[in-house]
Design a protein around this motif. Structure first.
Motif, PDB file in Angstrom:
ATOM      1  N   ARG A   1       0.825  -1.212   0.000  1.00  0.00           N
ATOM      2  CA  ARG A   1       0.000   0.000   0.000  1.00  0.00           C
ATOM      3  C   ARG A   1       0.860   1.262   0.000  1.00  0.00           C
ATOM      4  O   ARG A   1       0.496   2.259  -0.618  1.00  0.00           O
ATOM      5  N   LEU A   2       1.990   1.207   0.685  1.00  0.00           N
ATOM      6  CA  LEU A   2       2.897   2.353   0.665  1.00  0.00           C
ATOM      7  C   LEU A   2       3.420   2.585  -0.746  1.00  0.00           C
ATOM      8  O   LEU A   2       3.456   3.731  -1.230  1.00  0.00           O
ATOM      9  N   ARG A   3       3.803   1.503  -1.438  1.00  0.00           N
ATOM     10  CA  ARG A   3       4.280   1.650  -2.814  1.00  0.00           C
ATOM     11  C   ARG A   3       3.169   2.171  -3.722  1.00  0.00           C
ATOM     12  O   ARG A   3       3.422   2.999  -4.608  1.00  0.00           O
ATOM     13  N   ALA A   4       1.946   1.716  -3.496  1.00  0.00           N
ATOM     14  CA  ALA A   4       0.819   2.195  -4.301  1.00  0.00           C
ATOM     15  C   ALA A   4       0.596   3.688  -4.097  1.00  0.00           C
ATOM     16  O   ALA A   4       0.316   4.420  -5.050  1.00  0.00           O
ATOM     17  N   MET A   5       0.747   4.152  -2.848  1.00  0.00           N
ATOM     18  CA  MET A   5       0.591   5.575  -2.572  1.00  0.00           C
ATOM     19  C   MET A   5       1.690   6.390  -3.253  1.00  0.00           C
ATOM     20  O   MET A   5       1.441   7.476  -3.797  1.00  0.00           O
ATOM     21  N   GLU A   6       2.910   5.867  -3.222  1.00  0.00           N
ATOM     22  CA  GLU A   6       4.025   6.562  -3.882  1.00  0.00           C
ATOM     23  C   GLU A   6       3.783   6.648  -5.385  1.00  0.00           C
ATOM     24  O   GLU A   6       4.028   7.688  -6.008  1.00  0.00           O
ATOM     25  N   ASN A   7       3.301   5.558  -5.977  1.00  0.00           N
ATOM     26  CA  ASN A   7       3.006   5.568  -7.420  1.00  0.00           C
ATOM     27  C   ASN A   7       1.875   6.539  -7.749  1.00  0.00           C
ATOM     28  O   ASN A   7       1.919   7.213  -8.788  1.00  0.00           O
ATOM     29  N   LYS A   8       0.889   6.607  -6.873  1.00  0.00           N
ATOM     30  CA  LYS A   8      -0.235   7.515  -7.105  1.00  0.00           C
ATOM     31  C   LYS A   8       0.234   8.971  -7.061  1.00  0.00           C
ATOM     32  O   LYS A   8      -0.163   9.787  -7.897  1.00  0.00           O
ATOM     33  N   LEU A   9       1.080   9.296  -6.103  1.00  0.00           N
ATOM     34  CA  LEU A   9       1.611  10.655  -6.016  1.00  0.00           C
ATOM     35  C   LEU A   9       2.429  10.993  -7.257  1.00  0.00           C
ATOM     36  O   LEU A   9       2.347  12.115  -7.784  1.00  0.00           O
ATOM     37  N   ALA A  10       3.214  10.030  -7.730  1.00  0.00           N
ATOM     38  CA  ALA A  10       4.013  10.265  -8.937  1.00  0.00           C
ATOM     39  C   ALA A  10       3.112  10.485 -10.148  1.00  0.00           C
ATOM     40  O   ALA A  10       3.383  11.355 -10.987  1.00  0.00           O
ATOM     41  N   ASP A  11       2.034   9.705 -10.245  1.00  0.00           N
ATOM     42  CA  ASP A  11       1.111   9.868 -11.369  1.00  0.00           C
ATOM     43  C   ASP A  11       0.475  11.253 -11.360  1.00  0.00           C
ATOM     44  O   ASP A  11       0.364  11.915 -12.396  1.00  0.00           O
ATOM     45  N   ILE A  12       0.033  11.694 -10.178  1.00  0.00           N
ATOM     46  CA  ILE A  12      -0.600  13.019 -10.074  1.00  0.00           C
ATOM     47  C   ILE A  12       0.388  14.115 -10.446  1.00  0.00           C
ATOM     48  O   ILE A  12       0.041  15.104 -11.092  1.00  0.00           O
ATOM     49  N   ALA A  13       1.653  13.905 -10.049  1.00  0.00           N
ATOM     50  CA  ALA A  13       2.659  14.928 -10.308  1.00  0.00           C
ATOM     51  C   ALA A  13       3.112  14.955 -11.761  1.00  0.00           C
ATOM     52  O   ALA A  13       3.362  16.027 -12.324  1.00  0.00           O
ATOM     53  N   PHE A  14       3.206  13.791 -12.396  1.00  0.00           N
ATOM     54  CA  PHE A  14       3.882  13.710 -13.691  1.00  0.00           C
ATOM     55  C   PHE A  14       2.996  13.312 -14.871  1.00  0.00           C
ATOM     56  O   PHE A  14       3.414  13.472 -16.016  1.00  0.00           O
ATOM     57  N   LYS A  15       1.805  12.772 -14.612  1.00  0.00           N
ATOM     58  CA  LYS A  15       0.962  12.323 -15.709  1.00  0.00           C
ATOM     59  C   LYS A  15      -0.227  13.255 -15.923  1.00  0.00           C
ATOM     60  O   LYS A  15      -0.717  13.880 -14.979  1.00  0.00           O
ATOM     61  N   SER A  16      -0.693  13.308 -17.163  1.00  0.00           N
ATOM     62  CA  SER A  16      -1.838  14.155 -17.498  1.00  0.00           C
ATOM     63  C   SER A  16      -3.129  13.496 -17.025  1.00  0.00           C
ATOM     64  O   SER A  16      -3.170  12.304 -16.706  1.00  0.00           O
ATOM     65  N   VAL A  17      -4.214  14.288 -17.016  1.00  0.00           N
ATOM     66  CA  VAL A  17      -5.519  13.749 -16.637  1.00  0.00           C
ATOM     67  C   VAL A  17      -5.942  12.607 -17.565  1.00  0.00           C
ATOM     68  O   VAL A  17      -6.386  11.553 -17.089  1.00  0.00           O
ATOM     69  N   PRO A  18      -5.832  12.740 -18.893  1.00  0.00           N
ATOM     70  CA  PRO A  18      -6.200  11.598 -19.751  1.00  0.00           C
ATOM     71  C   PRO A  18      -5.397  10.341 -19.448  1.00  0.00           C
ATOM     72  O   PRO A  18      -5.943   9.231 -19.462  1.00  0.00           O
ATOM     73  N   GLN A  19      -4.103  10.463 -19.166  1.00  0.00           N
ATOM     74  CA  GLN A  19      -3.290   9.289 -18.823  1.00  0.00           C
ATOM     75  C   GLN A  19      -3.798   8.641 -17.537  1.00  0.00           C
ATOM     76  O   GLN A  19      -3.947   7.420 -17.463  1.00  0.00           O
TER      77      GLN A  19
END
Length: 223
Positions: free
Chosen positions: A127-145
């Motif tokens: 779950r910690l890794r999932a949270m880290e990935n989610k934060l990275a997605d919000i920071a670096f990926k677009s809304v459509p992605q």
């Protein structure tokens, strides 16, 4: 359905039966709140069927979904951490069957069965890794992605799946709920959904989103 979230999976059948005697199960409707911020955690929740979202609320009342949980798994683990106070909300997204086990009973199980403790720690690490990935997605990926990724996940599509295989499930969540899952705004998600439909990636009927071009969605989610 994966059993990765079942922390009791390594127990012998008779040991599992003993644990189950300490869990009280009930059915709950869509929208049931199981815990909220600043509540003292006196029990651990066991998700047997349904789906639960764990989310945070801003001071303005805006929600950000941190996790979507499918069975079998647990939640409310703050009952064992720190001051035993929850800092998130947990809400049923569909009708659920949920069990509860008292904090003291759970601690006794963890003491008697080290393999359960290891499974618990492994789940927390996931779950910690999932949270880290989610934060990275919000920071670096677009809304459509991010939207493509969550639609694929909610539908049950697997990596590499194509239209020639069994179709994934339709997604039945509102634009607001989808926005909260990806850390965006409803208006932005509505615009992206319109673009997906125009591009032939999805079809909308009866308030459900069906994925029609998995290859394009997977390419977008992974870009």
């Amino acid at each position: 359905m994966s059993d990765d979230g079942d922390i009791f999976r390594s127990l012998e059948p008779w040991q599992r039966a003993e644990v189950e005697l300490q869990i009280t199960y009930n059915s709950y409707p869509n929208g049931q709140i199981f815990h909220a911020p600043n509540e003292v955690g006196k029990q651990l929740f066991v998700l047997r069927s349904g789906r639960v979202r764990v989310y945070k609320l801003s001071p303005e009342g805006r929600a950000l979904t941190l996790m979507l949980l499918d069975p079998p798994t647990i939640f409310g683990e703050m009952t064992l951490v720190g001051q035993w106070v929850h800092d998130t909300c947990a809400e049923g997204m569909i009708e659920c069957v949920i069990g509860v086990i008292a904090r003291d009973a759970l601690r006794e199980i963890l003491t008697r069965h080290p393999q359960v403790t290891l499974a618990f720690m492994d789940l927390m690490g996931q779950r910690l890794r999932a949270m880290e990935n989610k934060l990275a997605d919000i920071a670096f990926k677009s809304v459509p992605q991010r939207l493509a990724s969550v639609l694929l996940s909610l539908s049950g599509a697997v990596p590499g799946q194509t239209a020639g295989t069994s179709p994934p499930s339709a997604v039945r969540y509102t634009h607001q709920q989808l926005a909260e899952m990806i850390g965006s705004y409803r208006e932005t998600v509505t615009k992206a959904i319109g673009e997906f439909r125009e591009a032939g990636m999805i079809r909308i009927a009866d308030e459900a989103i069906s994925l029609t071009d998995l290859t394009q969605l997977q390419r977008l989610a992974n870009s």
